[in-house]
Design an enzyme around this catalytic site. Structure first.
Site, PDB file in Angstrom:
ATOM      1  N   TYR A  50      36.452  19.337 -25.901  1.00 19.79           N
ATOM      2  CA  TYR A  50      35.297  18.544 -25.508  1.00 19.79           C
ATOM      3  C   TYR A  50      35.359  18.165 -24.034  1.00 19.79           C
ATOM      4  O   TYR A  50      36.426  18.145 -23.426  1.00 19.79           O
ATOM      5  CB  TYR A  50      35.204  17.256 -26.347  1.00 19.79           C
ATOM      6  CG  TYR A  50      36.315  16.276 -26.014  1.00 19.79           C
ATOM      7  CD1 TYR A  50      36.135  15.300 -25.038  1.00 19.79           C
ATOM      8  CD2 TYR A  50      37.545  16.349 -26.644  1.00 19.79           C
ATOM      9  CE1 TYR A  50      37.164  14.427 -24.715  1.00 19.79           C
ATOM     10  CE2 TYR A  50      38.566  15.484 -26.335  1.00 19.79           C
ATOM     11  CZ  TYR A  50      38.365  14.522 -25.361  1.00 19.79           C
ATOM     12  OH  TYR A  50      39.384  13.671 -25.030  1.00 19.79           O
ATOM     13  N   PHE A  60      34.065  11.700 -17.683  1.00 23.85           N
ATOM     14  CA  PHE A  60      35.065  10.646 -17.862  1.00 23.85           C
ATOM     15  C   PHE A  60      36.275  11.111 -18.674  1.00 23.85           C
ATOM     16  O   PHE A  60      37.313  10.472 -18.648  1.00 23.85           O
ATOM     17  CB  PHE A  60      34.469   9.372 -18.475  1.00 23.85           C
ATOM     18  CG  PHE A  60      33.773   9.570 -19.786  1.00 23.85           C
ATOM     19  CD1 PHE A  60      34.483   9.660 -20.975  1.00 23.85           C
ATOM     20  CD2 PHE A  60      32.394   9.661 -19.827  1.00 23.85           C
ATOM     21  CE1 PHE A  60      33.837   9.850 -22.181  1.00 23.85           C
ATOM     22  CE2 PHE A  60      31.734   9.850 -21.036  1.00 23.85           C
ATOM     23  CZ  PHE A  60      32.466   9.943 -22.214  1.00 23.85           C
ATOM     24  N   ASP A  61      36.153  12.229 -19.391  1.00 23.51           N
ATOM     25  CA  ASP A  61      37.289  12.734 -20.161  1.00 23.51           C
ATOM     26  C   ASP A  61      37.026  14.182 -20.549  1.00 23.51           C
ATOM     27  O   ASP A  61      35.877  14.566 -20.793  1.00 23.51           O
ATOM     28  CB  ASP A  61      37.492  11.892 -21.423  1.00 23.51           C
ATOM     29  CG  ASP A  61      38.816  12.162 -22.125  1.00 23.51           C
ATOM     30  OD1 ASP A  61      39.717  12.766 -21.510  1.00 23.51           O
ATOM     31  OD2 ASP A  61      38.951  11.784 -23.297  1.00 23.51           O
ATOM     32  N   ILE A  80      34.482   7.844 -32.053  1.00 24.24           N
ATOM     33  CA  ILE A  80      33.214   7.115 -32.116  1.00 24.24           C
ATOM     34  C   ILE A  80      32.322   7.711 -33.206  1.00 24.24           C
ATOM     35  O   ILE A  80      32.434   8.878 -33.567  1.00 24.24           O
ATOM     36  CB  ILE A  80      32.508   7.117 -30.741  1.00 24.24           C
ATOM     37  CG1 ILE A  80      32.290   8.540 -30.225  1.00 24.24           C
ATOM     38  CG2 ILE A  80      33.285   6.272 -29.737  1.00 24.24           C
ATOM     39  CD1 ILE A  80      31.535   8.634 -28.909  1.00 24.24           C
ATOM     40  N   TYR A 106      30.221   3.374 -27.783  1.00 24.44           N
ATOM     41  CA  TYR A 106      31.007   2.138 -27.640  1.00 24.44           C
ATOM     42  C   TYR A 106      30.159   0.878 -27.678  1.00 24.44           C
ATOM     43  O   TYR A 106      30.677  -0.219 -27.551  1.00 24.44           O
ATOM     44  CB  TYR A 106      31.852   2.209 -26.358  1.00 24.44           C
ATOM     45  CG  TYR A 106      32.890   3.284 -26.443  1.00 24.44           C
ATOM     46  CD1 TYR A 106      34.093   3.058 -27.092  1.00 24.44           C
ATOM     47  CD2 TYR A 106      32.653   4.551 -25.928  1.00 24.44           C
ATOM     48  CE1 TYR A 106      35.054   4.056 -27.202  1.00 24.44           C
ATOM     49  CE2 TYR A 106      33.602   5.551 -26.033  1.00 24.44           C
ATOM     50  CZ  TYR A 106      34.794   5.293 -26.667  1.00 24.44           C
ATOM     51  OH  TYR A 106      35.734   6.281 -26.777  1.00 24.44           O
ATOM     52  N   PHE A 129      28.403  14.717 -24.736  1.00 23.06           N
ATOM     53  CA  PHE A 129      29.632  15.471 -24.958  1.00 23.06           C
ATOM     54  C   PHE A 129      29.286  16.936 -25.188  1.00 23.06           C
ATOM     55  O   PHE A 129      28.366  17.243 -25.946  1.00 23.06           O
ATOM     56  CB  PHE A 129      30.388  14.970 -26.200  1.00 23.06           C
ATOM     57  CG  PHE A 129      30.987  13.614 -26.038  1.00 23.06           C
ATOM     58  CD1 PHE A 129      32.277  13.462 -25.532  1.00 23.06           C
ATOM     59  CD2 PHE A 129      30.269  12.481 -26.391  1.00 23.06           C
ATOM     60  CE1 PHE A 129      32.830  12.199 -25.388  1.00 23.06           C
ATOM     61  CE2 PHE A 129      30.817  11.218 -26.249  1.00 23.06           C
ATOM     62  CZ  PHE A 129      32.109  11.083 -25.747  1.00 23.06           C
TER      63      PHE A 129
END
Length: 140
Positions: A50, A60-61, A80, A106, A129
């Site tokens: 991902y 961010f990731d 999540i 979140y 994502f």
């Protein structure tokens, strides 16, 4: 941010000409490559790659950048809510983009970096994502 998040999401959908209909919870699932076979169910283990980003494109990731696929159990609240919902709609081999309202991510809590005490993901932040579902192992 509470009122800004839904407006950002709506603007993103419009600006990017996204024509898929959201699920009842507001998840947008855009399949890039269709997989085959069964979809994972509650309790099944999955392996994914991902990349997560904010709607402005800021990443961010990414398991892809780390070259380390991510595994977890669907429905076990390890991720999540939007991920659990999206993965149960995907089949092995699917490559998809999911767009989530903050309620499936979140929400009001955001995600705080424990080392700095600052928000890593701000409250009420919609996100995107890109996910590839590599493998599904059914719970026994």
């Amino acid at each position: 941010r509470k009122s800004k998040g839904p407006m950002e999401l709506s603007q993103y959908i419009q600006d990017n000409h996204i024509d898929v209909k959201p699920t009842a919870t507001g998840l947008y699932l855009i399949e890039k490559e269709k997989g085959k076979g069964a979809s994972p169910k509650d309790g099944d283990s999955v392996i994914v790659h991902y990349t997560g980003s904010f709607l402005d494109g800021t990443i961010f990731d990414s398991s892809v950048k780390r070259n380390q696929p991510f595994g977890f159990t669907v429905g076990a609240k390890h991720v999540i809510a939007g991920w659990d919902e999206a993965l149960m709609l995907m089949k092995k081999g699917t490559v998809a983009t999911i767009i989530l309202p903050s309620s499936l991510a979140y929400d009001s809590a955001g995600y705080i970096n424990k080392q700095t005490g600052k928000y890593f993901i701000p409250p009420y932040c919609p996100m995107k994502f890109d996910i590839q579902l590599f493998d599904i192992k059914s719970k026994k």
